[in-house]
Enzyme design. Structure first.
Site, short mmCIF file in Angstrom:
data_model
loop_
_atom_site.label_atom_id
_atom_site.label_comp_id
_atom_site.label_asym_id
_atom_site.label_seq_id
_atom_site.Cartn_x
_atom_site.Cartn_y
_atom_site.Cartn_z
CG ASP A 287 -1.76 -1.27 1.28
OD1 ASP A 287 -2.40 -1.57 0.26
OD2 ASP A 287 -1.76 -1.96 2.31
CE LYS B 207 -5.89 11.92 1.54
NZ LYS B 207 -7.16 11.57 2.12
CG ASP C 74 -1.03 0.26 -8.30
OD1 ASP C 74 -0.42 0.01 -7.24
OD2 ASP C 74 -2.13 0.85 -8.31
C1 LIG Z 1 -2.29 -4.38 -1.78
S1 LIG Z 1 -2.13 -5.91 -0.98
C2 LIG Z 1 -1.15 -6.87 -2.14
C3 LIG Z 1 -1.24 -8.36 -1.89
C4 LIG Z 1 -0.38 -9.24 -2.82
N1 LIG Z 1 1.03 -8.91 -2.69
C5 LIG Z 1 -0.81 -9.10 -4.26
O1 LIG Z 1 -0.05 -8.54 -5.06
O2 LIG Z 1 -1.91 -9.56 -4.59
C6 LIG Z 1 -0.93 -5.54 0.29
C7 LIG Z 1 -0.85 -6.65 1.32
O3 LIG Z 1 0.22 -6.37 2.21
C8 LIG Z 1 -0.20 -6.67 3.53
N2 LIG Z 1 0.64 -5.88 4.45
C9 LIG Z 1 0.61 -4.53 4.63
N3 LIG Z 1 1.53 -4.16 5.54
C10 LIG Z 1 2.16 -5.30 5.93
C11 LIG Z 1 3.21 -5.57 6.82
N4 LIG Z 1 3.80 -4.58 7.52
N5 LIG Z 1 3.62 -6.86 6.98
C12 LIG Z 1 3.04 -7.85 6.30
N6 LIG Z 1 2.03 -7.66 5.41
C13 LIG Z 1 1.60 -6.40 5.22
C14 LIG Z 1 -1.67 -6.27 3.54
O4 LIG Z 1 -2.38 -6.89 4.59
C15 LIG Z 1 -2.11 -6.76 2.17
O5 LIG Z 1 -2.55 -8.10 2.19
#
Ligand SMILES: C[S@@+](CC[C@H](N)C(=O)[O-])C[C@H]1O[C@@H](n2cnc3c(N)ncnc32)[C@H](O)[C@@H]1O
Length: 226
Positions: A122, A126, A158
């Site tokens: 993510d 912001k 992206d």
């Molecule tokens: C936008 S999704 C992308 C998921 C996957 N990599 C894909 O491309 O389909 C981002 C994922 O990262 C996980 N995530 C965010 N911060 C994280 C962290 N500090 N440690 C482990 N996972 C994390 C979120 O829960 C989410 O499932």
């Protein structure tokens, strides 16, 4: 909310199958020991933020000579991920529900990871939310600590400015972009969705120090398997 209820129902009815996550014990509470987890010392690849595991399930199935660890923070997503791994029957793939930051900064042994995959973290665009971003100098230092000599980090997003930001962080920490694409990003859940919507995907591969010569740029993951 509906997705959360569905995953909880699914998870609570799935009690009898093999569990792909490590059993909690005093010994592994603050550390992840790949040899104990897998029962062998095969090269290890780690996906950070694995989501529901589309990429890592396929990669582990296609690369049985390596071990794979999926790290996912969100509880409901982790439930889907762990059930899919258990159902796959793969012995070379495990999942842990954890914040990846202490995993790379503290829990994994130094020089234990052949490759990291980080797809579509993510961006938290912001500036007042920027402290939530996964990529920071501390994360990169953790990745560097965990990588075997010559190990790779494949990363994709992206968001064009976020990829530039990630590249600058790697460069500041002594990594070089190898020029290889992050091929696996096309196979993750988000990557497949973005590709089907025609959205651009910005990705690459980073290594500490000098890029290796003789890399097959057409197939970075195949080169990583060597
Ligand atoms: C936008 S999704 C992308 C998921 C996957 N990599 C894909 O491309 O389909 C981002 C994922 O990262 C996980 N995530 C965010 N911060 C994280 C962290 N500090 N440690 C482990 N996972 C994390 C979120 O829960 C989410 O499932």
């Amino acid at each position: 909310m509906a997705r959360l209820r569905k995953s909880q129902k699914f998870f609570s009815t799935y009690q009898s199958g093999p569990q792909p996550w490590p059993a909690p014990s005093a010994a592994n509470y603050f550390s992840v020991e790949p040899c104990d987890l897998f029962g062998n010392a095969a090269p290890l690849e780690v996906e950070i933020g694995a989501g529901k595991g589309d990429f890592i399930l396929q990669r582990a199935r296609q690369t049985p000579q390596r071990n794979f660890l999926a790290v996912e923070l969100a509880g409901s997503v982790f439930q889907w991920l762990s059930i899919r791994i258990a159902r796959s029957g793969l012995n070379n793939l495990k999942a842990i529900r954890a914040d990846a930051r202490p995993v790379v900064n503290l829990m994994l042994p130094a020089a234990s990871v052949r490759a990291f995959h980080i797809y579509f973290p993510d961006p938290w665009p912001k500036s007042r939310h920027s402290r939530h971003r996964l990529f920071t100098p501390a994360l990169i230092a953790g990745l560097a600590r965990c990588l075997e000599p010559g190990g790779q980090v494949f990363a994709a997003t992206d968001v064009d400015w976020y990829f530039e930001y990630i590249g600058a962080l790697f460069a500041q920490s002594g990594f070089q972009a190898t020029g290889e694409p992050a091929e696996g990003a096309q196979r993750s859940g988000f990557g497949r969705r973005f590709a089907s919507e025609g959205k651009p995907i910005h990705g690459g591969c980073f290594r500490l120090g000098r890029p290796l010569t003789g890399v097959n740029h057409d197939s970075p993951l195949a080169a990583a398997d060597a």
